[in-house]
Design a protein around this motif. Structure first.
Motif, mmCIF file in Angstrom:
data_model
loop_
_atom_site.group_PDB
_atom_site.id
_atom_site.type_symbol
_atom_site.label_atom_id
_atom_site.label_comp_id
_atom_site.label_asym_id
_atom_site.label_seq_id
_atom_site.Cartn_x
_atom_site.Cartn_y
_atom_site.Cartn_z
ATOM 1 N N LEU A 32 0.901 -1.487 -0.009
ATOM 2 C CA LEU A 32 0.044 -0.076 0.028
ATOM 3 C C LEU A 32 0.895 1.277 0.044
ATOM 4 N N VAL A 33 1.759 1.556 0.886
ATOM 5 C CA VAL A 33 2.593 2.783 1.130
ATOM 6 C C VAL A 33 3.483 2.685 0.010
ATOM 7 N N ALA A 34 4.122 1.738 -0.367
ATOM 8 C CA ALA A 34 5.224 1.606 -1.498
ATOM 9 C C ALA A 34 4.387 2.257 -2.904
ATOM 10 N N ASP A 35 3.315 1.412 -3.081
ATOM 11 C CA ASP A 35 2.342 1.831 -4.277
ATOM 12 C C ASP A 35 2.055 3.392 -4.336
ATOM 13 N N MET A 36 2.071 3.837 -3.143
ATOM 14 C CA MET A 36 1.358 5.328 -3.194
ATOM 15 C C MET A 36 2.809 6.154 -3.297
ATOM 16 N N THR A 37 3.653 5.840 -2.613
ATOM 17 C CA THR A 37 5.023 6.827 -2.337
ATOM 18 C C THR A 37 5.971 6.544 -3.354
ATOM 19 N N GLU A 38 6.208 5.285 -3.668
ATOM 20 C CA GLU A 38 7.447 4.972 -4.732
ATOM 21 C C GLU A 38 6.759 4.569 -5.964
ATOM 22 N N ARG A 39 5.940 3.916 -6.173
ATOM 23 C CA ARG A 39 5.474 3.557 -7.545
ATOM 24 C C ARG A 39 4.267 4.652 -8.078
ATOM 25 N N VAL A 40 3.787 5.436 -7.267
ATOM 26 C CA VAL A 40 2.794 6.560 -7.424
ATOM 27 C C VAL A 40 1.719 5.940 -8.312
ATOM 28 N N LEU A 41 1.194 4.810 -7.851
ATOM 29 C CA LEU A 41 0.096 4.332 -8.583
ATOM 30 C C LEU A 41 -1.284 4.989 -8.356
#
Length: 100
Positions: free
Chosen positions: A33-42
């Motif tokens: 969840l957090v990586a998809d928002m902050t790193e991958r910007v999905l």
């Protein structure tokens, strides 16, 4: 319409409409969840039972809660020796560990 529905999806659509933003619903997992928002910007906003945790607060901002949900355990009264299933590492799992 479409594949996604429920009160959280409707709330997201209403929020988008109120600020003039097109809402696109995308899938993620609790583990990413957090990586998809902050790193991958999905996506820019996450809805749907997201638990406010200290580790998440280090990377994302939380709104005021939109609902309060007390975690409970449901068991059949007929089962004296029952197995319990909870997804490891999420708030339900953590609550289960505290309660049992």
């Amino acid at each position: 319409g479409g594949l996604w529905g429920g009160s959280d999806v409707e709330m997201a659509r209403a929020l988008g409409a109120s600020i003039g933003v097109k809402v696109e619903i995308v899938a993620t997992t609790w583990g990413t969840l957090v990586a998809d928002m902050t790193e991958r910007v999905l996506f820019d906003v996450a809805v749907g039972g997201v638990t406010d945790t200290q580790s998440r607060r280090l990377e994302v901002a939380f709104s005021q809660p939109t609902a309060f949900s007390g975690k409970t355990i449901l068991a059949s009264c007929a089962q004296l020796n029952a197995s319990l299933a909870a997804t490891a590492g999420n708030s339900s799992h953590n609550s289960t560990n505290r309660l049992l």
